[in-house]
Design an enzyme around this catalytic site. Structure first.
Site, PDB file in Angstrom:
ATOM      1  N   GLY A 206      37.698  39.249  46.109  1.00  0.00           N
ATOM      2  CA  GLY A 206      37.744  38.290  45.016  1.00  0.00           C
ATOM      3  C   GLY A 206      38.390  38.869  43.783  1.00  0.00           C
ATOM      4  N   SER A 207      37.995  38.362  42.638  1.00  0.00           N
ATOM      5  CA  SER A 207      38.652  38.720  41.381  1.00  0.00           C
ATOM      6  C   SER A 207      38.258  40.116  40.921  1.00  0.00           C
ATOM      7  CB  SER A 207      38.285  37.714  40.295  1.00  0.00           C
ATOM      8  OG  SER A 207      36.925  37.866  39.920  1.00  0.00           O
ATOM      9  N   GLU A 230      37.749  44.370  47.466  1.00  0.00           N
ATOM     10  CA  GLU A 230      39.188  44.118  47.330  1.00  0.00           C
ATOM     11  C   GLU A 230      39.344  43.212  46.126  1.00  0.00           C
ATOM     12  OE1 GLU A 230      42.466  41.294  49.225  1.00  0.00           O
ATOM     13  OE2 GLU A 230      41.263  42.328  50.746  1.00  0.00           O
ATOM     14  N   CYS A 267      46.377  37.708  48.577  1.00  0.00           N
ATOM     15  CA  CYS A 267      46.166  38.983  47.896  1.00  0.00           C
ATOM     16  C   CYS A 267      47.371  39.903  48.036  1.00  0.00           C
ATOM     17  CB  CYS A 267      44.916  39.672  48.434  1.00  0.00           C
ATOM     18  SG  CYS A 267      44.883  39.846  50.221  1.00  0.00           S
TER      19      CYS A 267
END
Length: 484
Positions: A206-207, A230, A267
Site C-alpha cells: 500500500g501507500s 511494499e 506498483c
C-alpha cells in the site's frame, strides 16, 4: 452497493487466538498436507472465476479480461508455492556432523527454517486477487505453515468477503485446522491485528504513509515483530542517447503503454524517465497519451492523483508535455531538466499513484555528470530499466541502477511481474522495508526463522534433518550440496 463493516477488537482477538491455536498443528503439518491446502484454494478460485470477476469488476472497474487473467495468476501462484513446498530447498536444511578432533571440538549441528507463526496480511487495492485475500502473501505464509488473518481492503469489500468464504471452505474441506485463515475489515481492526500478541509478522502492500505508520507500530509493540511492506516506487528508466537515436519513437509508444496500463495504478509503473535533451522519445510521446480521464480504483486514490499532479505541475521548471492537470484523472506527462531535479528532488521525486510520468532531460552521454547526479537523487525502487544501444558504455549507469532497485530490466518495461522461482519484487527503502521479495518462490522466506539443533537424538529431529532424508529434499551436508 457495497456496505462498509468493521470487525470489532474482541473479534480480532478471538480470531488471533484461534490462529495461534491452529499454529500448533500447521507448524508440524506435513508437506503433503500443506500442498493439499494450496491446491484446494487454487481450485476453488478457478471454479468460481466468473462470479468472482463479476464482483471484482463491479467494485474496481478493472475490466473482465484483466481480472480473469488476475484470477489465473492468483491460482497459478498458489500452485507455484505448492511446488516450492514439494521441492524443499526453501527449508535451507544444513547438516554439520560432529568433529571431536577439531580445535575446539565441534559438536553435531543441524539447521533448517521453521514457520514464524500467525501472519497478518494487509490486502492491496490495485490487485483485488493477486495481492488480496488469497494473494501471494497469503499463499506464501500458508505454504510454510503459518496461519493467516487478512485485513481486507475497503476498495473491494464484497469481493473480499466472498473470496474469504471460498478460501475458508476450501481449507476446511482439505483438512486444515480451524483458525488457519480469517478475514477482518476496518481501520481499527487492522491496528488491533498489528497489536495482537498472537501475530508474529505483518505483510503489507500500500501507500508509503500507511505502511510507515504500521511499520512503526509493529516496532513499538512490547514484543516487536517483522513488518514486510511494499510501500512506494518510482521505477526509474534510463534511455541513453544511442537508444533514443535508434528508436525513440518506438520507445515513446512503449512507455505510453506502460505508464498508462491499469490507469497507472501498478506498483511497477515507470514514474520517472531519464531522456537526453531534445529526445525523439519526448517529441513522439504526446500522440500516445490518452485524452479521456482514467477510472481510478477509489475516491481517495483519485483525490491523491489530482492533488499530486497539480502539485508537480506547479513546481518552477516543471512543464506539461502531454495531457492536462485540470480535467480529473487524465493521463499526464511532465518534464524537467536534470539540473532542476537536483535542486528540487524532494518535491519532484514523490510517487503519484496514477497515470503520470516525469521525463528528466539530461545533457551529455550516459556516463556524464548530469545524468549521474540526477540518478543519485533517487531513493530505492522495485525496478530500474535501461535502454541502451549496442556498444554504448553503460557500466556506471548500470552500477547506479543496481544500487537503486531489486529488479533491473534491459530493453523492456517494468509493468508486469512474472511469478517464478527467480523473481524478486522488492528493493531499498521506500520500495520495501526488507530485502525480501513478495512475489515468486522465495517470498516464503519472510515467514520463516532459522533454528539449529545441537547433538539432538535422531527421533527428536525434524524429518528434513534426519540422516535418511525421508522428504527427499536438497541439503547441505558438511559443506557440500547434496541432491536427493
Amino acid at each position: 452497493m457495497s456496505t462498509t463493516t468493521s470487525t470489532n477488537p474482541a473479534e480480532v482477538r478471538r480470531l488471533a487466538s484461534a490462529a495461534e491455536r491452529s499454529f500448533t498443528v500447521t507448524a508440524s503439518a506435513s508437506p503433503a498436507a500443506r500442498i493439499g491446502w494450496l491446491h484446494a484454494v487454487a481450485e476453488v478460485l478457478d471454479e468460481n472465476v466468473d462470479d468472482l470477476v463479476q464482483l471484482a469488476d463491479a467494485e474496481t472497474s478493472l475490466g473482465v479480461a484483466r481480472l480473469t487473467g488476475e484470477v489465473a495468476r492468483t491460482s497459478g501462484q498458489l500452485r507455484l508455492f505448492a511446488d516450492v513446498v514439494a521441492e524443499g530447498s526453501y527449508l535451507e536444511a544444513v547438516i554439520d556432523h560432529a568433529v571431536p578432533s577439531a580445535t575446539p571440538p565441534r559438536p553435531e549441528l543441524r539447521r533448517l527454517l521453521r514457520p514464524i507463526g500467525p501472519v497478518a496480511v494487509f490486502a492491496a487495492s490495485n490487485f483485488p486477487f493477486a495481492f488480496s485475500v488469497a494473494g501471494g502473501d497469503t499463499a506464501s505464509a500458508l505454504a510454510v505453515g503459518c496461519p493467516v488473518i487478512v485485513k481486507a481492503h475497503p476498495g473491494h469489500p464484497e469481493l473480499s468477503r466472498r473470496t474469504g468464504e471460498l478460501v475458508t471452505g476450501a481449507l476446511r474441506a482439505a483438512g486444515a485446522p480451524e483458525g488457519v485463515f480469517a478475514v477482518v475489515e476496518g481501520y481499527e481492526a487492522g491496528l488491533a491485528l498489528v497489536d495482537d500478541p498472537a501475530i508474529r509478522a505483518v505483510a503489507f502492500t500500500g501507500s508509503l504513509a500507511g505502511g510507515r505508520a504500521l511499520h512503526d507500530r509493529a516496532a513499538r509493540r512490547p514484543s516487536p515483530i517483522p513488518f514486510f511492506g511494499e510501500l512506494g516506487s518510482l521505477n526509474p528508466v534510463v534511455v541513453t542517447p544511442g537508444a533514443d537515436a535508434a528508436g525513440g519513437a518506438r520507445l515513446a509508444e512503449e512507455l505510453a503503454a506502460s505508464f498508462q496500463l491499469g490507469a497507472g495504478q501498478f506498483c511497477t509503473k515507470p514514474g520517472v524517465v531519464f531522456v537526453p535533451q531534445g529526445s525523439a522519445l519526448e517529441r513522439a510521446l504526446p500522440e500516445h497519451v490518452g485524452a479521456a480521464p482514467a477510472a481510478l480504483l477509489t475516491s481517495s486514490i483519485a483525490t491523491g492523483y489530482d492533488e499530486g499532479v497539480r502539485r508537480l505541475a506547479a513546481i518552477d521548471g516543471v512543464s506539461v508535455v502531454a495531457g492536462g492537470v485540470e480535467n480529473g484523472a487524465r493521463p499526464v506527462v511532465l518534464a524537467v531538466d536534470a539540473s532542476t531535479l537536483a535542486e528540487r528532488q524532494h518535491d519532484i521525486l514523490t510517487e503519484v499513484f496514477g497515470p503520470v510520468t516525469v521525463l528528466v532531460r539530461y545533457t551529455g552521454d550516459a556516463q556524464g555528470d548530469d545524468l549521474g547526479r540526477a540518478l543519485d537523487a533517487l531513493e530505492g525502487s522495485l525496478t530500474a530499466t535501461l535502454h541502451a544501444a549496442p556498444g554504448e558504455e553503460v557500466a556506471p549507469v548500470l552500477a547506479r541502477l543496481e544500487n537503486l532497485a531489486g529488479r533491473v530490466l534491459f530493453e523492456g518495461w517494468p509493468t508486469g511481474v512474472a511469478v517464478t522461482w527467480a523473481q524478486h519484487h522488492g528493493g531499498p527503502w521506500p520500495a520495501t522495508t526488507s530485502g525480501h521479495t513478495s512475489v515468486g518462490a522465495t517470498a516464503v522466506r519472510r515467514f520463516l526463522r532459522p533454528i539449529a539443533y545441537q547433538s539432538a537424538p535422531a527421533d527428536s529431529l525434524p524429518e528434513a534433518l534426519r540422516d535418511d532424508n525421508p522428504l527427499r529434499i536438497p541439503r547441505r551436508v558438511d559443506g557440500r550440496l547434496v541432491l536427493p
